[in-house]
Each structure stands twice: as C-alpha cells, then as structure tokens.
Scaffold this active site. Structure first.
Site, PDB file in Angstrom:
ATOM      1  CG  ASP A 288      87.503 -21.345  32.616  1.00 27.12           C
ATOM      2  OD1 ASP A 288      86.493 -21.881  33.110  1.00 27.12           O
ATOM      3  OD2 ASP A 288      88.520 -21.062  33.325  1.00 27.12           O
TER       4      ASP A 288
ATOM      5  CG  ASP B 132      90.048 -24.930  37.156  1.00 29.09           C
ATOM      6  OD1 ASP B 132      90.071 -24.424  36.018  1.00 29.09           O
ATOM      7  OD2 ASP B 132      90.999 -25.583  37.644  1.00 29.09           O
TER       8      ASP B 132
ATOM      9  CG  ASP C  57      83.732 -19.597  53.296  1.00 29.90           C
ATOM     10  OD1 ASP C  57      84.689 -18.907  52.919  1.00 29.90           O
ATOM     11  OD2 ASP C  57      82.908 -19.238  54.164  1.00 29.90           O
TER      12      ASP C  57
ATOM     13  CG  ASP D 290      80.253 -15.310  54.866  1.00 25.76           C
ATOM     14  OD1 ASP D 290      81.379 -14.809  54.698  1.00 25.76           O
ATOM     15  OD2 ASP D 290      79.208 -14.773  54.479  1.00 25.76           O
TER      16      ASP D 290
ATOM     17  CD  GLU E 178      83.673 -12.761  57.727  1.00 27.48           C
ATOM     18  OE1 GLU E 178      82.524 -13.144  57.461  1.00 27.48           O
ATOM     19  OE2 GLU E 178      84.275 -11.930  57.046  1.00 27.48           O
TER      20      GLU E 178
ATOM     21  CG  HIS F 213      87.929 -13.527  50.606  1.00 23.17           C
ATOM     22  ND1 HIS F 213      88.016 -14.051  51.880  1.00 23.17           N
ATOM     23  CD2 HIS F 213      86.623 -13.267  50.415  1.00 23.17           C
ATOM     24  CE1 HIS F 213      86.817 -14.110  52.421  1.00 23.17           C
ATOM     25  NE2 HIS F 213      85.952 -13.642  51.551  1.00 23.17           N
ATOM     26  CG  ASP F 214      86.169 -10.158  52.678  1.00 26.61           C
ATOM     27  OD1 ASP F 214      85.674 -10.764  53.643  1.00 26.61           O
ATOM     28  OD2 ASP F 214      85.798 -10.312  51.489  1.00 26.61           O
TER      29      ASP F 214
HETATM   30  O1  TEU Z   1      82.525 -10.795  54.822  1.00 22.91           O
HETATM   31  C1  TEU Z   1      81.864 -10.192  55.916  1.00 22.91           C
HETATM   32  C2  TEU Z   1      82.057  -8.739  55.888  1.00 22.91           C
HETATM   33  O2  TEU Z   1      81.548  -7.991  56.670  1.00 22.91           O
HETATM   34  C3  TEU Z   1      82.869  -8.242  54.792  1.00 22.91           C
HETATM   35  O3  TEU Z   1      81.907  -7.679  53.930  1.00 22.91           O
HETATM   36  C4  TEU Z   1      83.907  -7.253  55.244  1.00 22.91           C
HETATM   37  O4  TEU Z   1      83.547  -6.611  56.414  1.00 22.91           O
HETATM   38  C5  TEU Z   1      84.023  -6.261  54.157  1.00 22.91           C
HETATM   39  O5  TEU Z   1      84.146  -7.017  52.988  1.00 22.91           O
HETATM   40  C6  TEU Z   1      85.236  -5.401  54.377  1.00 22.91           C
HETATM   41  O6  TEU Z   1      85.331  -4.590  53.223  1.00 22.91           O
HETATM   42  C7  TEU Z   1      81.990 -12.057  54.452  1.00 22.91           C
HETATM   43  C8  TEU Z   1      82.833 -12.573  53.296  1.00 22.91           C
HETATM   44  O7  TEU Z   1      84.179 -12.749  53.744  1.00 22.91           O
HETATM   45  C9  TEU Z   1      82.766 -11.539  52.199  1.00 22.91           C
HETATM   46  O8  TEU Z   1      83.623 -11.902  51.109  1.00 22.91           O
HETATM   47  C10 TEU Z   1      81.319 -11.473  51.714  1.00 22.91           C
HETATM   48  O9  TEU Z   1      81.206 -10.442  50.749  1.00 22.91           O
HETATM   49  C11 TEU Z   1      80.353 -11.189  52.876  1.00 22.91           C
HETATM   50  O10 TEU Z   1      80.643 -11.916  54.059  1.00 22.91           O
HETATM   51  C12 TEU Z   1      78.953 -11.598  52.471  1.00 22.91           C
HETATM   52  O11 TEU Z   1      78.916 -13.003  52.357  1.00 22.91           O
HETATM   53 CA    CA Z   2      89.196 -22.736  34.826  1.00 19.25          CA
END
Ligand code: TEU
Ligand code: CA
Length: 560
Positions: free
Chosen positions: A25, A29, A98, A200, A257, A330-331
């Site tokens: 899809d 997953d 998480d 988070d 975090e 991932h950020d």
């Molecule tokens: O991120 C915390 C956060 O402050 C991030 O938004 C980061 O500073 C920013 O993305 C930098 O560009 C956590 C998670 O890791 C993030 O993926 C979420 O979007 C955010 O909290 C809200 O849950």
């Molecule tokens: Ca899938």
C-alpha cells in the site's frame, strides 16, 4: 562509574512509515519491520526505538495520537505489534516505544469530549483560556508549525493551547487526573513487555502559571514562548512522579526529547539519584547551523562551535548523568549531506561522521538509512513534500510573506524533515524495494547506488564500517565509560579528542573538511603501543607526532 545495559547499547530508530512496506500500500508497516530484524541484528543493534505506531490521523505522521492503546491501521494490528516484540526479544534485542504525552490528536476521545462544553468531564485534560479583550488570542505565543499557539473553539467560545499543529492540543499536566491516565497507559505498555520509552518533547509538559506573553521582535507576529514552557517549574516533580507511578520496578531505558535543554538542566534530568530519566536528546549541536530566524535561516557550521558544544556535554555529564549521541533522526536532515560531502566524499565523510559520534561517551542512536549513507533529497516541487512543518513554512513564506519560491526551497532542501523521511533504500529494484506499490513519499533517486543490498555485499561499505564501530564499543570499555578531553580546540578542520579509562587511551582524529590537512599531535598525548582500531582510508597508518589527514579522514588509535 555504574555499568548499565542502556549505557552499553546502540539504538536504531525506525520511522515506520518509511521503513519497509509488506503489503504494497506504499506505507511502511509492522510486518515490514519484522522482515528486517535479522538485518538489524547483523548490524549489531541492541535496542530499537520505534517512532509512534498508535492510532493517529497522521497530521504529524503519528505524533498526533488519537488512541494510545490501538495500533494505527496503516501499520497493522496489535497482534502484529506483539509478534514484532516477540521477534525482537527472540533475537536478544530490546524495543522502546515513543511516548507522546505533551499533546494528543484533536481526534482523541478525550479532546472530542473536552471541546463540547465548559463543564465536560474531560475539559481540564487540556489547556483552555479566553481570548483577550481586543479579540486577540490568550497570549502571543506562536506554534512550532506556524501561526498562533491558540485555536478558537466555537462550542465553548474560548481557545485551546497547541504548541505544534491545531490538531495537536496540549495536555494539561497540572491536572492530577490526567497524569494518572498517562501513568496507567504507560504501565499497560510496560506490562506488554517493552523495554522503555523515548519521550516526545517531555520537557514541555510543565508550563509557567499564567501562560504570560513572551518578548517578541517588532516584525514578529508571534513570540516563541519557549521560556514559559521549556523546563517549566514543575517538570522535575512531574518526572519524579512518573518514575514513582509508572516506571519504577521495570528494568527500562528512558530518553527524554528536550528542545531547549542545557547541560545544567540535563545534569538534573539524567542524575540517576533523582529518579527522573536516564538520558535526554539535546539540540545544541543541531542548532549550530541555524541563524537567528530559526532552522530555515541557514548558517554554515563552524567546527569550533561543534567542538565547544560537544565538549560541554561530554565533560558536563561525565560521572553525573549520561549523553545520548545522535546526528540524525526523523526531524533532522541527513548528516552526510549536512556536515559531510555527499557528492565528492560520500563514503569517506559518512564514515568519518560515524566515527566521530560512536567514539564519544554516551549511547549512540543510528537513524534508519544512516548506516548506508542515505542522503538529503531535492524534490522538484513542493507538492512532493509531505511534512506539515515544511508545507506550512512554504505557504507562510511564499504566500503570506511574498518571498521568492526558489529561496524558500533552498532552506527546505537543506533543513526540511522529509530529507529523513524518504523510504529506506533496500535494493536497486523499483522504489528501492521499499514497496511494490506507490510510496507515500517519493524514493530518493540515488537508490540504485545507495541501498542496503549493495552495502551488504561490499565489505568496504558504510554499513560494514558501522558494524565495526558498534563491535568496537562492545570490545573496549574505554569507548563506553572513558572520560573525554578535547584536543586542538582552535583547529577549524580537525576534531580531535582523547578518551581515557584507567590506563587505556583512545585517540580520535576526524577531518571535517574536504582538504588534506597536517595535524601536529599535542605533546600531552603519550600513547604507548598505539594500534589503529579503525580508519576510513586504506593503508598503513602509523601513529606519529605529525600526521597528514586526507579529506574527511578518520582514525582511532588505542594505546596505554
Ligand atoms: O519534535 C520536537 C520538536 O521540537 C521538533 O519539532 C523539532 O524541533 C523540529 O521538528 C525541528 O525542525 C517532536 C517530534 O520528534 C516531532 O517529529 C514532532 O513533530 C513534534 O515533537 C511534535 O510531536
Ligand atoms: Ca504497508
């Protein structure tokens, strides 16, 4: 120093949406993750951090939870998840989940109730305030993803706080009933057998009473407000209560975090005697290439700033707390593109950056695809981007502020979060073997040369180099527990440091530049019987007082 399994572990972060799709899809997953557990075991991973897989409308790709006790349909079922946990444990690995409890999704049952009326049972699970007399929002804080941090609610004719998107209302941690709900949920997941949590923005949960306006620049519509919600007045109390009521009695790992945390605060958060957390994700080193306008205000990295920041944390927490070590998640954009050179020295710089990080004191975190040197992307059009932060930034800058599209896209190319969210590149088949369908976000078009299958077959690959780095951490206690000393502080190209544990010495040399450089080893490095533990260039590399480093060359010597 006290020995702990989580200090000796290497963690691998999975962003499930982009990891591996098992049913065509186009969305990664849980069964897809199970297919790759042997790959992770072979890499040498001890702990997997799984980004949110709970029910969510995916306004922020799962960081907006609508049900803490159900698995998002895109990712599979609770049975799939239980199967994943069993398979992770069968391989001697651990799984941490998480925990997103600063806010929920606005589609969570609690919020759907709370917004109905001012006397609803769940109203006080969230943060409501009346607007100002002049019709403005309750205060001048801006939300991370743009606009005001307050959203108007028709039914109750007042506003609720959301530090992120309007679909992510902040939970009211002043409410003991809400806190109990969270602790009960945490224990339920712990009783399923998980090995801990990544929490988070956990240092946002205590807000300054009164939620006051924050100072802001004339030309700014909203203020950041961070001084009134980061590391707030009751944060240590809440974390100690969470420890007492949810975590105590479980042999678990916790990492909080914490945007905006400094070393002094981190000493309190990670001092085990305080029963709060074991480690934190801090952001100092991730903000060094941002200007005063924030992450999209681009500024070149000055290596001396990185040296100061990393050294502050290495020496600051030594013997008191514990560092998390990361350059990707991932950020964040992909570090080989950000601090390395993904064009001319792709492999060398990826290996150098891995060496730099993994030889430090702390627990290293590898983000999916980092081990094969995945790079940033440049999609032709904003339509190809998926991240709410990027899309909101583009719309605000181009349509509200009238800035040039190409200039705005330059910032997105360098710092956009989708750089880290393109599908993992497993092989050179269509869509890099990530899916047999249409991927939810485009695959990076360099997948034919950068993919796991190719890396596994090439003993000189970044993958095998990471395997060696991880193996070294298992073999030499000095890497995990040794203290740290910065060398050559003023050198703008070479980051050199020394680790020592009893009479074991580690000497780490990393060239952060694309130039060949001469390094004079400082006199105070007496290192007897130096042996080269690892290096990213071939050939004999004897240790001596004058050393020439090739572009992005890294070397680690061990001696007495
Ligand atoms: O991120 C915390 C956060 O402050 C991030 O938004 C980061 O500073 C920013 O993305 C930098 O560009 C956590 C998670 O890791 C993030 O993926 C979420 O979007 C955010 O909290 C809200 O849950
Ligand atoms: Ca899938």
């Amino acid at each position: 120093m006290e020995r702990n399994w989580w200090k000796e572990s290497v963690v691998y972060q999975i962003y499930p949406r982009s990891f591996n799709d098992s049913n065509g899809d186009g969305i990664g997953d849980i069964p897809g993750i199970i297919e790759k557990l042997d790959y992770l075991k072979y890499l040498g991973i001890d702990v997997i951090w799984l980004s949110p897989v709970y029910q969510s409308p995916n306004d922020d790709n799962g960081y907006d939870i609508s049900h803490y006790d159900q698995i998002m349909e895109d990712f599979g079922t609770m049975e799939d998840w239980e199967h994943l946990l069993a398979e992770v444990h069968n391989r001697g690995m651990k799984l941490i989940m998480d925990l997103v409890v600063n806010h929920t999704s606005d589609e969570h049952g609690w919020f759907q109730e709370a917004k109905k009326s001012k006397d609803n049972k769940y109203r006080e699970y969230y943060i409501w305030r009346s607007g100002k007399e002049d019709g403005k929002e309750p205060n001048n804080w801006g939300a991370t993803f743009g606009g005001s941090a307050w959203e108007y609610n028709e039914e109750t004719e007042d506003y609720y706080l959301h530090l992120f998107s309007p679909k992510q209302p902040d939970l009211n941690w002043e409410n003991p009933e809400l806190r109990e709900e969270i602790y009960t949920m945490m224990r339920k997941w712990l009783d399923r057998g998980i090995d801990g949590f990544r929490m988070d923005v956990i240092n946002f949960i205590s807000k300054t009473p009164g939620l006051p306006d924050a100072p802001k620049e004339e030309d700014e519509t909203y203020a950041s407000g961070g001084q009134f919600f980061m590391n707030g007045p009751r944060i240590h109390e809440f974390l100690q209560e969470m420890n007492e009521k949810a975590l105590k009695g479980y042999d678990v790992m916790t990492v909080g975090e914490m945007p905006g945390v400094d070393v002094e605060e981190a000493k309190k958060y990670t001092d085990l005697n305080r029963n709060e957390l074991q480690m934190v994700f801090q952001f100092e080193h991730m903000d060094l290439d941002s200007g005063p306008g924030g992450k999209f205000d681009l500024k070149p990295l000055d290596l001396r700033d990185l040296k100061k920041s990393i050294s502050r944390w290495q020496t600051g927490l030594n013997g008191i707390g514990w560092n998390s070590l990361y350059l990707n998640n991932h950020d964040q954009p992909r570090v080989v593109s950000r601090f390395g050179d993904d064009k001319n020295y792709h492999d060398e710089s990826a290996k150098m950056l891995g060496t730099f990080l993994h030889m430090l004191q702390g627990t290293p975190y590898i983000y999916q695809g980092e081990e094969i040197g995945m790079t940033n992307i440049k999609f032709d059009s904003i339509e190809d981007y998926r991240d709410i932060e990027t899309i909101n930034y583009y719309n605000e800058q181009v349509y509200e502020k009238g800035r040039d599209k190409n200039e705005v896209m330059e910032s997105i190319y360098v710092k956009g979060r989708d750089n880290a969210r393109t599908p993992v590149q497993w092989d050179d088949s269509p869509h890099a073997g990530f899916t047999t369908g249409e991927p939810w976000i485009k695959v990076n078009d360099n997948y034919e040369t950068i993919n796991a299958e190719k890396a596994l077959q090439d003993e000189e690959s970044i993958f095998h180099y990471y395997r060696k780095l991880i193996q070294l951490r298992k073999e030499h206690d000095v890497i995990v527990y040794g203290d740290y000393e910065l060398l050559l502080p003023e050198d703008e190209k070479v980051f050199a440091y020394k680790r020592r544990l009893d009479d074991d010495i580690l000497f780490v040399l990393t060239n952060f530049s694309d130039e060949t450089v001469e390094v004079n080893v400082p006199e105070n490095i007496e290192i007897n019987q130096p042996e080269l533990l690892i290096g990213n260039y071939k050939g004999e590399k004897q240790f001596n007082s004058k050393t020439t480093l090739q572009p992005y060359e890294a070397r680690v010597y061990k001696g007495k």
